[in-house]
Design a protein around this motif. Structure first.
Motif, PDB file in Angstrom:
ATOM      1  N   ALA C 743       0.840  -1.204   0.000  1.00  0.00           N
ATOM      2  CA  ALA C 743       0.000   0.000   0.000  1.00  0.00           C
ATOM      3  C   ALA C 743       0.874   1.253   0.000  1.00  0.00           C
ATOM      4  O   ALA C 743       0.554   2.243  -0.668  1.00  0.00           O
ATOM      5  N   ASN C 744       1.979   1.206   0.732  1.00  0.00           N
ATOM      6  CA  ASN C 744       2.883   2.357   0.755  1.00  0.00           C
ATOM      7  C   ASN C 744       3.562   2.558  -0.601  1.00  0.00           C
ATOM      8  O   ASN C 744       3.782   3.683  -1.038  1.00  0.00           O
ATOM      9  N   ALA C 745       3.868   1.444  -1.252  1.00  0.00           N
ATOM     10  CA  ALA C 745       4.461   1.538  -2.595  1.00  0.00           C
ATOM     11  C   ALA C 745       3.442   2.108  -3.587  1.00  0.00           C
ATOM     12  O   ALA C 745       3.796   2.874  -4.478  1.00  0.00           O
ATOM     13  N   CYS C 750       1.695   6.414  -7.249  1.00  0.00           N
ATOM     14  CA  CYS C 750       0.666   7.223  -7.892  1.00  0.00           C
ATOM     15  C   CYS C 750      -0.140   8.096  -6.936  1.00  0.00           C
ATOM     16  O   CYS C 750      -1.164   8.659  -7.342  1.00  0.00           O
ATOM     17  N   GLY C 751       0.282   8.185  -5.692  1.00  0.00           N
ATOM     18  CA  GLY C 751      -0.347   9.155  -4.797  1.00  0.00           C
ATOM     19  C   GLY C 751      -1.727   8.770  -4.304  1.00  0.00           C
ATOM     20  O   GLY C 751      -2.456   9.625  -3.816  1.00  0.00           O
ATOM     21  N   VAL C 752      -2.109   7.499  -4.436  1.00  0.00           N
ATOM     22  CA  VAL C 752      -3.405   7.114  -3.874  1.00  0.00           C
ATOM     23  C   VAL C 752      -3.213   6.196  -2.673  1.00  0.00           C
ATOM     24  O   VAL C 752      -2.264   5.448  -2.592  1.00  0.00           O
ATOM     25  N   ARG C 753      -4.137   6.340  -1.747  1.00  0.00           N
ATOM     26  CA  ARG C 753      -4.143   5.543  -0.526  1.00  0.00           C
ATOM     27  C   ARG C 753      -5.374   4.672  -0.544  1.00  0.00           C
ATOM     28  O   ARG C 753      -6.493   5.168  -0.764  1.00  0.00           O
ATOM     29  N   ILE C 754      -5.199   3.403  -0.295  1.00  0.00           N
ATOM     30  CA  ILE C 754      -6.355   2.526  -0.149  1.00  0.00           C
ATOM     31  C   ILE C 754      -6.263   1.917   1.243  1.00  0.00           C
ATOM     32  O   ILE C 754      -5.238   1.346   1.610  1.00  0.00           O
ATOM     33  N   LEU C 755      -7.310   2.116   2.016  1.00  0.00           N
ATOM     34  CA  LEU C 755      -7.239   1.741   3.420  1.00  0.00           C
ATOM     35  C   LEU C 755      -7.901   0.394   3.702  1.00  0.00           C
ATOM     36  O   LEU C 755      -7.809  -0.123   4.800  1.00  0.00           O
ATOM     37  N   ASP C 756      -8.585  -0.143   2.692  1.00  0.00           N
ATOM     38  CA  ASP C 756      -9.177  -1.468   2.903  1.00  0.00           C
ATOM     39  C   ASP C 756      -8.508  -2.496   2.008  1.00  0.00           C
ATOM     40  O   ASP C 756      -8.394  -2.329   0.798  1.00  0.00           O
ATOM     41  N   ALA C 770     -10.542   8.934  -8.939  1.00  0.00           N
ATOM     42  CA  ALA C 770     -11.007   9.928  -7.962  1.00  0.00           C
ATOM     43  C   ALA C 770      -9.946  11.002  -7.764  1.00  0.00           C
ATOM     44  O   ALA C 770     -10.245  12.187  -7.636  1.00  0.00           O
ATOM     45  N   LYS C 771      -8.694  10.568  -7.741  1.00  0.00           N
ATOM     46  CA  LYS C 771      -7.603  11.525  -7.551  1.00  0.00           C
ATOM     47  C   LYS C 771      -7.508  12.470  -8.761  1.00  0.00           C
ATOM     48  O   LYS C 771      -7.377  13.690  -8.590  1.00  0.00           O
ATOM     49  N   ARG C 772      -7.607  11.888  -9.963  1.00  0.00           N
ATOM     50  CA  ARG C 772      -7.549  12.714 -11.175  1.00  0.00           C
ATOM     51  C   ARG C 772      -8.698  13.716 -11.194  1.00  0.00           C
ATOM     52  O   ARG C 772      -8.534  14.869 -11.576  1.00  0.00           O
TER      53      ARG C 772
END
Lengths: 287, 164, 775
Positions: C743-745, C750-756, C770-772
């Motif tokens: 997840a950290n990689a 690409c600057g996105v975080r996924i928490l699940d 969503a980020k774009r």
């Protein structure tokens, strides 16, 4: 648990048809790689299996006099994938065969079985659709030739009549030399059923050269004629537009492999990529 | 009603009376006490049951016993034994390619099927061929190394393509 | 000790039987006139059982025994006895056992099972752990207050909470108020399945003298025996449990599983073997799974980037029964801060019942799940502060002299996470090559785990010499591939200076014949059994020295063991061990000593219970193993697919006992970690409670094509003071940090975080979109 059934073995097509007639609930058995696990999972087996692998002509992969190719119904997917005449003249089919199942599974599975099960994700169906294959079936009313485009009716359903046995699948001479790009999205890199697959094929000659087949995004494997026409007109420049058409044409569902919306989006992405990859390949060859 | 079949299993001709709905895996394990091939899923997804049928790797859970009539089956038990291991078995030992061992017989038989067909596989060929043989313990690295080493050893010994 | 065998790449001692197919697993063992069992399972996630009618099933062809909760209303469970052999008053998940039949063939058993008539009254089901702690929630166990339990778990009667561990250190509230930056995030981990290649299988027979024999694929034969005795009110002498080869467990075969059902049927038909072999689908929905987790973390940092306040709220989805899972909840509590020193801590680890598959132990015992939260949180906070995540970790990590969340001060033997971080960071110095069309990134995560076990968890061994001079080593841990047999041989060879071919490890544990071992869990076998082997070897040595002292007329203090002989260092000769293994006979015929043999045990030393209100304890666990992993990945921005290109793992294992085996543990753990990180999730239908992907077609685990192109395993060796030659456990740790590093990689790429968890392509793509859209 595999329920009890009667096993019979046919030595000729005629015998196979007769054996099938002999029981009210018969199924032809080729590779068995779908039939057996499904019978186990559902706890329901046909009353009689008619094994057709010992019918000599069903085992053949042979060139047809007109330049087409006939693939016997009992030829394994592994054999088809590696047959020189397939690799050289119909490489698109070899590619789709390689994508099907695992290495040991491909030694048993057959192309005929794959399409008779009529799963929306049948890998070989993509190539057969793009190559305009013809399914040869023998039945109580004689031999019938069914276009692959008329074979798939719904999930698990074909237009074959009761008791009809697919004996061969023929690839027309006009499709020889076709090149294709298969985009196949799976949940892991190893063996998996495609969440979405897109096969874009270009025939060597003719004005209607492009073919687009989609898997796992509608009740049956499907072609997208409108996208093909557009690619015929605009070539790679029409990729984005063709992708939009295919996205609109498909009818995916949500399941454990992916959501309908993701599948729809991926149809577009994979299609565009396949078109560009084909163009790059052509460019690379200086054609 | 049972069906009389004759199968050559690990070089021995076996005459058996089998049930039509009996799998080749069941026949090997229950009738012949060849328990090297394992039942891991019974639906062709795990590869623990792989044996050679006429030299080709197949999921024996998806083959009916009657379908093996008149054919040759090779199981892990027919491959080698203490003091006379097959190069694949030797390589699995030397490369720590075995942990719990449940997948090992199927893994070795699939590798053998591959080497029968392609004596000089690339790493990608090996990864692809073994992709239907699940292993939850090893992470596959040492298995791939072992198959590569075995291919080299078989090639050096001039035995590549030899069908046991 | 100048190690000759320990540290060497000794081939696995049980490898030969495994590569030849000779190894016999439970289902391979031929049992005379064996009956086949089939379990009748609940189709409802929650229902009252009105009636169970076994009549038709009992009369079906081939049926020899039927059993239900009416005959066996007995409770079972390792830490909390909240389950019965068969459901009695109610069923609590889809798959709950209601009855079972034993018949002459598997077909007859299956057909008869379908004839069992169960009348259910469906009840509202609790399928979301977050609902479980709300007031008025459906109660899964209304009788919770009446269950027997061990003293160190705290179920809350009248709620769904089966255990709650509170960790309080320093003054969290005050520290948070003083923090310069605060970050709060919630992370989710789904239930996943162990997917051992060998599914659960147990066979049982009660002989006509009343002795119960159980043959089972289990991680813990002695614990199975102990719990069977408690369940069926049998004496330990009347129960014999033996374990053939085990085809993987990963925690899923710890504690007790199918054995009580097989036993119940066997009790109904004395003299016959009854085997219960479940199928792969049942393995997914009816066997145990890893617990789900909802973790909320609050981190307060000061201006220098030091964490000053840390809150951790762990909500565990224990599923329908928490017999074993309550201890996962506990372990996650006292390890709640991971590899970091947090001066002010408010930690809550809460186990909650739901009407979902049963949670239990799984490789890592809660640690991968909490690290998914902790190690992403550390990365997120570092980025929010504009700091390098590596530096941020080094500033806050545990090490000698630092205090854990329970107030334990680590000493110089505790292992060094900082060295592991440095090693991974060093491997990361290589520039990340660009790949056309793909986003490249790298991420790091740390890991820590202690063995979660009762303070008196013991391993014992028996060493005995044979007439031919070979030392037989009896150990009772289960070697399901991790290599216990091989390392036990190495330790024995080392301690007695014998060549490896003179060691024979006897290890198919049988509670009637083998020395006691608590359980094979918690990465404890190399450490515990290894220590016991060394102690027993010393006792054997003493017996040799006593004989040799008389033979050589030399005081014991002058003797040494060298090259298979006892040597008098005073220069007065030597005597080979082979002359003494059965006792020494002098030329005149008189004999001294006798067959050399010794038993020894290992029990963790000096462990102290946790304070019930704050969980403070100076030594709550025996040892800690620290490590770090770094991952390099490529992300396809069009599809969201992640390809893992390189994994660098580093662990402080104290001592590498066997390089080949430890690499296998590392690679295997990393790939299993990638499975949970990328693709694995038990999909439980939110309405029906059914597992929607209960097959290997629908539940995917990694294959040979999913393994990263480059895999590196590095080791730091800070000796463990009480470890055998300094070794500490490593089996579970290798899969703990992998998903968080992934997840950290992903964030780096690409600057996105996924928490699940897991990071499916679909989730990644949607996050990218969503980020774009925001930009």
């Amino acid at each position: 648990m595999l329920r009890r059934f009667e096993y019979t073995q046919a030595r000729s097509v005629e015998e196979a048809l007769a054996l099938w007639q002999g029981s009210p609930d018969s199924r032809y058995l080729a590779g068995g790689t779908d039939l057996i696990p499904r019978a186990r999972a559902t706890g329901r087996a046909p009353a009689r299996l008619v094994d057709v692998k010992a019918v000599p002509e069903l085992d053949q992969v042979r060139a047809l006099p007109d330049g087409g190719l006939s693939i016997g119904a009992a030829a394994s997917v592994a054999r088809v994938a590696t047959a020189p005449e397939v690799r050289q003249r119909f490489p698109v089919l070899a590619t789709c065969c390689q994508a099907l199942g695992s290495y040991p599974l491909r030694q048993r599975a057959t192309v005929a079985g794959n399409i008779c099960n009529a799963s929306p994700c049948a890998d070989t169906a993509a190539a057969l659709l793009d190559l305009d294959a013809v399914v040869v079936a023998s039945g109580p009313r004689g031999v019938r030739r069914v276009s692959i485009h008329e074979l798939f009716v719904g999930p698990g359903q074909t237009s074959l009549e009761r008791g009809e046995l697919v004996t061969a699948i023929e690839l027309p001479a006009a499709s020889a030399g076709a090149r294709g790009q298969l985009g196949r999205l799976t949940r892991r890199q190893g063996v998996d059923i495609a969440t979405v697959a897109v096969l874009v094929t270009v025939l060597p000659a003719g004005s209607l050269r492009h073919r687009v087949a989609l898997l796992s995004v509608s009740p049956t494997p499907m072609r997208v004629a409108e996208a093909e026409n557009l690619l015929d007109q605009k070539g790679p420049d029409g990729a984005a537009e063709a992708a939009a058409i295919a996205r609109a044409a498909c009818r995916p569902i949500d399941d454990v492999r992916g959501s309908a919306s993701y599948r729809r989006d991926m149809v577009g992405v994979l299609l565009e990529r396949a078109v560009h990859a084909l163009a790059a390949e052509r460019g690379g060859r200086g054609a | 009603m049972t069906i009389a079949i004759q199968v050559t299993v690990n070089g021995q001709l076996e005459a058996l009376e089998v049930e039509p709905h009996e799998s080749l895996l069941g026949m090997l394990r229950e009738r012949l006490d060849l328990t090297g091939a394992k039942e891991g899923c019974n639906e062709g997804e795990c590869g623990a049951c792989v044996v050679l049928l006429d030299g080709r790797a197949v999921n024996s859970c998806l083959v009916l016993a009657v379908e093996a009539n008149g054919r040759a089956v090779t199981t892990i038990e027919g491959l080698g034994h203490a003091g006379a291991l097959h190069p694949l078995q030797q390589a699995f030992l030397e490369h720590s390619a075995v942990q719990c061992g449940f997948c090992s017989p199927g893994m070795i038989m699939t590798a053998l099927g591959l080497l029968n067909e392609n004596p000089t596989p690339s790493e990608a060929d090996i990864r692809q061929a073994l992709s239907g043989n699940l292993c939850r313990c090893t992470g596959y690295r040492q298995i791939i190394d072992a198959v590569q080493a075995a291919a080299a050893a078989l090639g050096a010994a001039g035995q590549a393509g030899r069908r046991p | 000790m100048n190690a000759r065998w320990v540290g060497q790449d000794v081939p696995r001692v049980d490898g030969l039987e495994k590569v030849t197919g000779a190894a016999r697993y439970t289902a391979d063992v031929k049992l005379p006139r064996m009956l086949h069992a089939k379990v009748v399972r609940s189709p409802h996630p929650h229902a009252r059982v009105r009636a169970v009618d076994l009549g038709k099933a009992a009369r079906a062809p081939g049926v020899r025994a039927v059993a239900s909760g009416q005959d066996f209303p007995f409770h079972v469970g390792i830490y909390l006895k909240d389950q019965t052999v068969f459901a009695t008053d109610r069923v609590r998940f889809v798959g709950d056992a209601v009855a079972a039949v034993a018949a002459e063939t598997p077909e007859a058993a299956e057909e008869a099972a379908a004839l069992v008539e169960v009348e259910y009254e469906p009840l509202p089901a609790l399928l979301d752990v977050r609902q479980g702690i709300l007031p008025g929630a459906v109660l899964v166990h209304p009788q919770l207050g009446s269950y027997q339990k061990v003293p160190w778990i705290t179920p809350e009667a009248g709620t769904n909470i089966c255990n709650h561990l509170k960790v309080r250190k320093g003054d969290y509230e005050a520290a948070l108020r003083g923090a310069a930056h605060v970050s709060e995030n919630t992370f989710v981990v789904p239930q996943v399945q162990h997917v051992p290649m060998e599914v659960h299988v147990s066979a049982a027979r009660v002989d006509l003298a009343g002795k119960l024999e159980v043959l089972t694929s289990a991680q813990s034969p002695f614990t199975v025996r102990h719990l069977l005795c408690a369940c069926f009110n049998l004496s330990h002498g009347d129960v014999r449990v033996s374990v053939p080869q085990v085809g993987g467990g990963f925690g899923g075969k710890a504690g007790i599983n199918l054995e009580p059902i097989a036993t119940a049927l066997a009790l109904k038909i004395p003299g016959r073997w009854v085997r219960l072999l479940i199928d792969r689908a049942e393995e997914f929905y009816a066997a145990v799974v890893r617990q789900g987790l909802v973790a909320t973390l609050v981190t307060g940092v000061d201006r220098q980037g030091k964490v000053v306040a840390q809150k951790m709220h762990y909500l565990w989805d224990c599923g329908a029964y928490g017999g074993y899972g309550v201890n996962v909840v506990r372990a996650a509590g006292y390890t709640c801060g991971g590899a970091y020193e947090f001066p002010n801590v408010c930690g809550d680890s809460i186990g909650v019942y739901t009407n979902r598959p049963v949670g239990s132990a799984y490789r890592g015992f809660g640690m991968q799940e909490i690290h998914w939260a902790l190690e992403q949180q550390m990365d997120m906070v570092a980025h929010e502060l504009g700091q390098d995540p590596v530096e941020f970790r080094l500033r806050n990590c545990l090490g000698p002299g630092k205090r854990t969340v329970t107030g334990q001060v680590l000493d110089e033997h505790a292992g060094r996470v900082d060295k592991c971080i440095h090693k991974v960071a060093e491997a990361f110095r290589r520039p990340l090559e660009e790949k056309p069309g793909l986003l490249r990134g790298r991420g790091l995560a740390c890991a820590v785990k202690a063995p979660a076990m009762p303070n008196d968890a013991a391993s014992s061994v028996l060493l005995k010499f044979c007439e031919d001079g070979v030392l037989e080593v009896l150990v009772s841990g289960i070697d399901y591939g991790q290599g216990l047999r091989t390392v036990a041989a190495q330790f024995a060879a080392e301690a007695l200076g014998l060549p490896l071919h003179q060691i024979r490890v006897r290890n198919l544990p049988d509670t009637d014949l083998s020395p006691y071992d608590w359980q094979t869990v918690a990465s404890r076998q190399t450490w515990a059994t290894g220590n016991a082997v060394l102690k027993a070897a010393e006792k054997c040595k003493a017996q040799f020295f006593e004989m040799a002292s008389q033979v050589l007329h030399a005081p014991v203090e002058r003797l040494a063991l060298e090259g298979g002989q006892v040597v008098d260092r005073g220069g007065q000769g030597s005597v080979p061990l082979t002359r003494m293994v059965m006792g020494y006979q002098f030329p005149d015929g008189h004999t001294i000593g006798g067959p050399v043999a010794a038993a020894a045990h290992h029990v963790p030393e000096g462990l102290l219970f946790l304070d019930p209100d704050t969980s403070q304890s100076a030594k709550p666990v025996a040892k800690w193993t620290f490590g770090a992993q770094g991952l390099e990945i490529s992300v396809d921005p069009g599809t969201g697919q992640i390809q893992v290109d390189r994994v660098v793992a580093c662990y402080d294992v104290g001592k590498v006992v066997n390089p080949g085996l430890i690499r296998g543990q590392t690679f295997g753990g990393v790939v299993q970690g990638l499975g949970t990180g990328l693709m694995e999730e038990l999909k439980v239908d939110a309405l029906t409670g059914r597992v929607r992907n209960a097959s290997l077609v629908d539940y995917k685990i990694p294959t040979s094509e999913d393994l990263p192109g480059e895999l590196e395993a590095h080791f730091v060796e800070t000796p463990q003071a009480d470890g055998p030659l300094g070794a500490r456990g490593i089996g579970e740790h290798t899969m703990i940090p992998t998903p968080a590093a992934l997840a950290n990689a992903l964030f780096d790429a690409c600057g996105v975080r996924i928490l699940d968890m897991p990071l499916t392509a679909e989730k990644v793509l949607r996050a990218l979109q969503a980020k774009r859209a925001k930009e």
